[in-house]
Design an enzyme around this catalytic site. Structure first.
Site, PDB file in Angstrom:
ATOM      1  CG  ASP A 453      -2.144   0.904   1.005  1.00  0.00           C
ATOM      2  OD1 ASP A 453      -2.422   1.256  -0.163  1.00  0.00           O
ATOM      3  OD2 ASP A 453      -2.808   1.265   1.985  1.00  0.00           O
ATOM      4  CE  LYS A 455      -2.975   4.942   0.250  1.00  0.00           C
ATOM      5  NZ  LYS A 455      -4.403   4.771  -0.092  1.00  0.00           N
ATOM      6  CG  ASN A 458      -0.632   4.523   3.466  1.00  0.00           C
ATOM      7  OD1 ASN A 458      -1.447   5.162   4.130  1.00  0.00           O
ATOM      8  ND2 ASN A 458      -0.975   3.479   2.749  1.00  0.00           N
ATOM      9  CG  ASP A 471      -3.034   2.157   6.704  1.00  0.00           C
ATOM     10  OD1 ASP A 471      -3.244   0.975   7.053  1.00  0.00           O
ATOM     11  OD2 ASP A 471      -3.918   2.891   6.242  1.00  0.00           O
ATOM     12  CB  THR A 490      -3.757   2.892  -3.835  1.00  0.00           C
ATOM     13  OG1 THR A 490      -3.882   2.975  -2.410  1.00  0.00           O
ATOM     14  CG2 THR A 490      -4.313   4.155  -4.476  1.00  0.00           C
TER      15      THR A 490
END
Length: 640
Positions: A453, A455, A458, A471, A490
């Site tokens: 995840d 990005k 985060n 996260d 995502t």
């Protein structure tokens, strides 16, 4: 008419693709449920094993702690490959040297290398025969003991290999096609081990070592009152240190900020009153668990000695967080909000200088969406993660309505907010933040954990401006060289193998890293559509179909394209040198990696943080007005 027919065909194809994606998603959900069920059963096995270990008699433990630990743990794992007959000493030494000289194998622990050596079996091949064929599926790694081989790719000679070298090692990490052909130039003698044998060794040695370390810690009186999860966390951060005869382990008068458990060998203690008797593991582990600021005696190794070392700060941290409760904190404000959680800034009531981030999750929402397994996995992974580039999880709590995760407070704000305000970053700024992320991913990948995840949202900044991953809801521990089939992430950052349901591993994080570099340099990700389906279709066209903005330099573009190769085995960071290949890329030329790890280089942006309660670097969030119903009957979170 032809145009209309063509448009109709295109719509039919899009509909068929959407139906296929939905079918794959449903299958992914089933696979995910089965994987979570397996994870839960594995956790139960581990808990039962811990209980079994706790009931061992002291005499059995003292007599043969390592053997009983190995016996108990081995019941959970497949058997090792059958050991070959005793190898000639010359062969054993050659194999060991070859493994320790290999760029990948040298990162393994000494005991793992010895076990791999023991499990290698001999094979002989006559002159002119093919050992490895380019394009074939491969699952075996070889050590050449006698003779010469030639390596060719697409018919062109690359090199020759002589005795004492390893080749084919990529095949033991994951299922892949051979990238070159290896042919015997003479009659040759090889030693070999396949992927299953290698992975079994890695699984067994890791679990056995963790169990042994936990046993060692449990033998220390000051640790016996700690709960099992804290002992497990401490076992993860124990480091093995080796000493030879006469080496000082502790010098009298030196400042003491660590303690030692002697796992192998004996030591001699000497103070102002003269030489003391030899001490073994049990006694020395107790006598050295001291809290003095200055060492009162010297301790030296007698013969070869192996110590398990832990910082006093970690010991004190474990003691503190094992006794703290939810009522010990005051809520100050909200730092962020998610789909079914929010993050509060909290202050310790009896020490106003200490603040933390408290992630609050609604139990009812978790149950309604069947996220129990993901939450427990997130907790387990974060408890294992020990890196200055990953946010710390200190403790967890629960009540009838909520689950709580007590986290390190990083008050510099989200990287996404900084990127939003600035539009894009220059090379130097992007290089720094990317370096932080690479260090975080390297720490996870060496433990067999994929993040999934990545990005800007985060990535959070501490008060120095250093970046940390947060996260871990999509993170998963799959093991070294293994794959998973869960569809998650995502849309703009999802790797093509996830979209096509081919199974993915840590190489998916390498893909996402390339997307991150592009977004930080340009202000937006390279693949983006009006809806997720269109985004996925654009991703499947490949990075070479993307027009790079002029602000992205040639070296940066080269890095991005090598990270975003369609074939995972070709991605930078997913080859035999791992992240070192990324760190050695010309875009990172001159970058101070040691300074980054030690925190001695300046960050490109230093946030203003006026004290432990300053939330000015975060957006404003209203108070949560939703009061969920209590959930006291589920019982699934008893170990949270």
């Amino acid at each position: 008419m032809a145009v209309s027919k063509s448009a109709g065909t295109l719509r039919d194809l899009q509909l068929a693709l959407q139906l296929k994606i939905e079918e794959l998603r449903q299958r992914d959900a089933l696979i995910d449920e089965l994987e979570l069920e397996l994870d839960t059963k594995d956790d139960l096995i581990r808990q039962l094993q811990i209980e079994l270990d706790r009931h061992r008699s002291a005499s059995q433990h003292a007599a043969n702690s390592a053997d009983t630990t190995n016996t108990g743990v081995s019941a959970q794992l497949p058997h090792l490959p059958d050991l070959v007959a005793t190898k000639p000493q010359k062969s054993s030494e050659l194999i060991q040297r070859a493994l320790m000289d290999n760029d990948f194998m040298k990162h393994l622990e000494h005991g793992q290398i010895l076990t791999i050596m023991d499990c290698m079996h001999p094979t002989s091949i006559t002159k002119g025969c093919c050992v490895i064929q380019e394009g074939d599926d491969g699952s075996t790694v070889y050590v050449l003991e006698e003779g010469m081989v030639e390596v060719t790719k697409q018919g062109k000679k690359l090199c020759t290999i002589g005795p004492g070298k390893v080749f084919g090692e990529l095949a033991i990490l994951y299922n892949c096609t051979r990238t070159a052909t290896v042919t015997a130039l003479t009659d040759i003698k090889l030693w070999a081990i396949d992927r299953q044998g290698f992975q079994t060794i890695m699984m067994r040695t890791g679990l056995i070592k963790h169990s042994q370390y936990t046993d060692f810690l449990r033998s220390v009186p000051s640790f016996q009152s700690l709960p099992e999860d804290v002992l497990s966390k401490l076992a993860d951060v124990l480091e093995e240190t080796h000493y030879t005869d006469g080496d000082y382990i502790i010098r009298q008068g030196a400042t003491g900020d660590t303690f030692f458990i002697i796992s192998e060998g004996q030591v001699r203690k000497n103070d102002d009153r003269g030489m003391k008797d030899l001490l073994g593991r049990v006694y020395i582990s107790l006598s050295l668990c001291c809290r003095e600021d200055v060492r009162t005696a010297s301790v030296t190794a007698v013969g070869d000695v192996t110590c398990l070392v832990i910082d006093r700060e970690l010991q004190a941290e474990a003691d503190f967080f094992s006794s703290v409760s939810l009522s010990d904190f005051n809520i100050i404000c909200t730092l962020g909000m998610g789909g079914f959680s929010r993050v509060e800034l909290v202050q310790l009531k009896n020490d106003l200088s200490r603040s933390f981030a408290l992630k609050v999750l609604k139990k009812r929402h978790i149950l309604d969406t069947s996220q129990q397994g993901h939450i427990l996995s997130e907790r387990r992974i974060m408890m294992e993660a020990h890196s200055p580039f990953i946010i710390r999880l200190y403790q967890t709590f629960r009540d009838s309505k909520y689950l709580y995760m007590l986290l390190e407070a990083c008050l510099g704000g989200e990287l996404w907010t900084l990127l939003r305000d600035r539009g894009s970053f220059d090379d130097g700024t992007t290089r720094f933040y990317t370096g932080c992320v690479i260090e975080a991913l390297a720490s996870l990948h060496t433990r067999g954990i994929i993040y999934r995840d990545l990005k800007p949202e985060n990535i959070i900044l501490d008060h120095r401006g250093y970046a940390k991953l947060v996260d871990f809801g999509f993170a998963k521990k799959v093991g070294l060289g293994k794959k998973t089939w869960t569809f998650c992430g995502t849309p703009e950052y999802v790797a093509p193998e996830i979209i096509l349901n081919k199974g993915h591993d840590s190489s998916a994080d390498c893909w996402s890293l390339g997307i991150l570099v592009f977004e930080l340099l340009s202000g937006s990700p390279p693949f983006s559509g009006s809806d997720p389906m269109k985004t996925y279709n654009i991703i499947l066209r490949g990075i070479d179909m993307i027009e790079f903005p002029k602000k992205i330099t040639k070296s940066a573009a080269n890095l991005i394209k090598r990270l975003c190769r369609d074939n995972p085995s070709e991605r930078l960071g997913n080859q035999k040198n791992g992240v070192k290949d990324i760190q050695k890329h010309k875009w990172f030329e001159g970058f101070n990696w040691d300074g980054l790890r030690q925190g001695t280089i300046d960050s490109p942006f230093t946030p203003t943080v006026d004290g432990p309660l300053d939330n000015s670097n975060f957006d404003y969030f209203p108070e949560d007005s939703d009061d969920p119903p209590p959930d006291e009957e589920s019982g699934w979170d008893l170990e949270f």
